[in-house]
Design an enzyme around this catalytic site. Structure first.
Site, PDB file in Angstrom:
ATOM      1  N   CYS A   1     -65.141  12.215 -28.601  1.00 50.84           N
ATOM      2  CA  CYS A   1     -63.804  11.844 -27.818  1.00 50.84           C
ATOM      3  C   CYS A   1     -64.522  10.616 -26.813  1.00 50.84           C
ATOM      4  CB  CYS A   1     -63.630  13.214 -27.104  1.00 50.84           C
ATOM      5  SG  CYS A   1     -61.635  12.649 -25.466  1.00 50.84           S
TER       6      CYS A   1
ATOM      7  N   CYS B   1     -48.616   8.098 -16.000  1.00 47.76           N
ATOM      8  CA  CYS B   1     -48.227   9.233 -16.235  1.00 47.76           C
ATOM      9  C   CYS B   1     -48.802   9.862 -15.044  1.00 47.76           C
ATOM     10  CB  CYS B   1     -48.822   9.545 -17.312  1.00 47.76           C
ATOM     11  SG  CYS B   1     -48.300   8.633 -19.087  1.00 47.76           S
TER      12      CYS B   1
ATOM     13  N   GLU C   1     -66.788   6.931 -19.926  1.00 43.99           N
ATOM     14  CA  GLU C   1     -67.447   7.920 -21.246  1.00 43.99           C
ATOM     15  C   GLU C   1     -66.894   8.636 -22.194  1.00 43.99           C
ATOM     16  OE1 GLU C   1     -67.057  11.354 -17.871  1.00 43.99           O
ATOM     17  OE2 GLU C   1     -68.324  10.550 -16.461  1.00 43.99           O
TER      18      GLU C   1
ATOM     19  N   CYS D   1     -51.767  12.729 -14.946  1.00 46.18           N
ATOM     20  CA  CYS D   1     -52.585  12.296 -15.139  1.00 46.18           C
ATOM     21  C   CYS D   1     -53.324  11.330 -14.119  1.00 46.18           C
ATOM     22  CB  CYS D   1     -52.936  11.191 -16.540  1.00 46.18           C
ATOM     23  SG  CYS D   1     -54.155  10.378 -16.994  1.00 46.18           S
TER      24      CYS D   1
ATOM     25  N   CYS E   1     -60.073  16.252 -14.056  1.00 45.13           N
ATOM     26  CA  CYS E   1     -60.741  15.165 -14.122  1.00 45.13           C
ATOM     27  C   CYS E   1     -61.142  14.232 -13.019  1.00 45.13           C
ATOM     28  CB  CYS E   1     -60.394  14.049 -14.931  1.00 45.13           C
ATOM     29  SG  CYS E   1     -58.815  14.892 -16.407  1.00 45.13           S
TER      30      CYS E   1
ATOM     31  N   CYS F   1     -56.245   2.239 -17.332  1.00 48.64           N
ATOM     32  CA  CYS F   1     -54.728   2.000 -18.072  1.00 48.64           C
ATOM     33  C   CYS F   1     -53.896   1.250 -17.018  1.00 48.64           C
ATOM     34  CB  CYS F   1     -54.656   3.629 -18.023  1.00 48.64           C
ATOM     35  SG  CYS F   1     -53.530   4.138 -18.800  1.00 48.64           S
TER      36      CYS F   1
HETATM   37  S1  SF4 Z   1     -52.387   9.771 -20.289  1.00 48.23           S
HETATM   38 FE1  SF4 Z   1     -53.391   9.116 -18.949  1.00 48.23          FE
HETATM   39  S2  SF4 Z   1     -55.116   7.253 -20.020  1.00 48.23           S
HETATM   40 FE2  SF4 Z   1     -52.445   7.941 -21.834  1.00 48.23          FE
HETATM   41  S3  SF4 Z   1     -51.318   6.811 -21.578  1.00 48.23           S
HETATM   42 FE3  SF4 Z   1     -50.452   7.972 -19.767  1.00 48.23          FE
HETATM   43  S4  SF4 Z   1     -51.488   7.363 -17.815  1.00 48.23           S
HETATM   44 FE4  SF4 Z   1     -52.914   6.357 -19.750  1.00 48.23          FE
END
Ligand code: SF4
Length: 412
Positions: free
Chosen positions: A138, A149, A125, A152, A383, A145
């Site tokens: 964006c 994190c 997206e 996230c 999200c 990924c």
């Molecule tokens: S914030 Fe999310 S997308 Fe960004 S590096 Fe950390 S896990 Fe990956």
């Protein structure tokens, strides 16, 4: 940060142009190649060496200034040459699987890119956020990924693959197509969209993925996006957001020169190790040192530090004080991002009063510290909500991961 949308599918979806609907052809694309790379590609199909420089300049103009997606529209190139190019190369756009427009004008596209090698097609997206006097696109750099994190949602998804420079640029070019941000193909040669009339004025690499784990392709794409003879976005209007891949921060400053944003989120190593685990490899002292050394910093060229507000985790006044101490001397802006919960997370968003107290402290210490208000939060909220809604809508048609705007990588 998180961005929310009206999930009403845009009525114009059915009216998407044929070019926009067409998948990227399996032929190699000319988009995303450096000038030298394009020259080599042309030489490889028999374009005479003496013509290469001129042909590259012509193609660069048609692709990046005028935004054509069909060789037939390259009117100052002979028919035979166009046919030769058409036989060997693609300049098409990704398939637009979906386009949604929120009540506040924010747009979201779901793009599908074809399989590469043995992989499967992927979908990502891209989001356009119009604001007074500017429009920010964006862009994603990876599907999934490798980092994890803990706040996230993207971090809960495995990396599927890196996007190529072509695919990174394609997000920008397809968005500009849809926004009418390229000159009409009947516009006389030379009459290009003036910088002040643009819809996409800013690009942030803050979508899915860690851009500095895909350094070479991101670099190629951003150097093309900022090329003065092409898409011509000022490097001051491109922001690369990283979780803190320290060696590549130095390289970004030296080799790309765009604005930098850091997903900071914590000011103590023990906490940041947990929230942004790459901190174990590159702890705060090393990260901040790399930030201090970032070239060209001034009050007009600040580093943006993203700080997601997590209730009773990182939102105390002691944290605010430590933040100010840590960043002392760095021209910086701190984006405070109210956390958007997603299914399965243990975190909660800080209370609004606490966010304001935190912001006031940082602000009084001399740092701009805007609180990012999520757009259309009532509809997308998080999200995770966006993802599940999309999955519900398109259950039978899921291919790989759906990209989403994340809480970690923030905009300038
Ligand atoms: S914030 Fe999310 S997308 Fe960004 S590096 Fe950390 S896990 Fe990956």
């Amino acid at each position: 940060m998180s961005i929310s949308f009206d999930l009403t599918t845009h009525a114009a979806r059915d009216a998407l142009g044929a070019t926009a609907r067409a998948s990227l052809a399996p032929k190699p694309s000319l988009i995303g190649l450096t000038r030298a790379g394009m020259g080599e590609a042309l030489a490889g199909i028999g374009v005479p060496q003496r013509q290469i420089k001129m042909r590259v300049a012509q193609l660069w103009h048609w692709l990046y200034v005028r935004g054509v997606a069909d060789f037939a529209d390259m009117l100052n190139i002979s028919k035979d040459m166009r046919a030769l190019l058409e036989r060997h190369f693609s300049i098409g756009r990704p398939e637009i699987v979906d386009e949604q427009i929120s009540n506040d004008g924010t747009r979201k596209w779901l793009f599908r890119f074809p399989a590469r090698g043995a992989g499967r097609p992927v979908e990502i997206e891209t989001v356009y956020i119009p604001e007074e006097g500017r429009g920010t696109l964006c862009v994603s750099s990876q599907v999934g990924c490798t980092l994890t994190c803990s706040f996230c949602h993207t971090g809960t998804q495995k990396l599927v693959r890196n996007l190529t420079a072509e695919e990174i640029l394609a997000q920008l070019m397809a968005a500009r197509d849809r926004l009418g941000d390229f000159p009409d193909k009947n516009t006389p040669d030379g009459a290009i969209v003036p910088a002040e009339g643009r819809k996409v004025t800013n690009v942030v690499m803050m979508g899915m993925g860690e851009p500095l784990y895909n350094f070479e392709e991101v670099k190629k794409a951003l150097l093309i996006a900022s090329d003065g003879d092409g898409l011509s976005l000022s490097k001051r209007r491109i922001t690369l957001s990283t979780s803190g891949v320290v060696p590549e921060i130095y390289r970004t400053g030296e080799e790309i020169g765009v604005m930098l944003a850091i997903s900071l989120h914590a000011v103590r190593d023990d906490l940041r190790d947990m929230l942004v685990p790459i901190n174990k490899k590159y702890p705060l002292a090393e990260l901040i040192k790399a930030c201090r050394a970032y070239p060209g910093l001034s009050n007009a060229r600040r580093i943006t530090f993203e700080y997601v507000m997590l209730k009773d985790v990182n939102d105390s006044l002691d944290d605010a004080k430590e933040l100010v101490r840590l960043l002392r001397g760095i021209p910086a802006k701190i984006n405070l991002i109210p956390f958007n919960p997603w299914p399965g997370t243990n975190y909660q968003c800080s209370d609004w009063e606490q966010i304001e107290r935190f912001a006031d402290y940082v602000n009084n210490a001399g740092y701009a510290s805007p609180i990012r208000t999520p757009r259309g939060r009532d509809i997308l909220a998080a999200c995770g909500q966006l993802k599940s809604e999309s999955e519900r809508m398109r259950k039978t048609d899921r291919l790989a991961l759906e990209a989403m705007m994340i809480a970690g990588h923030g905009e300038e």
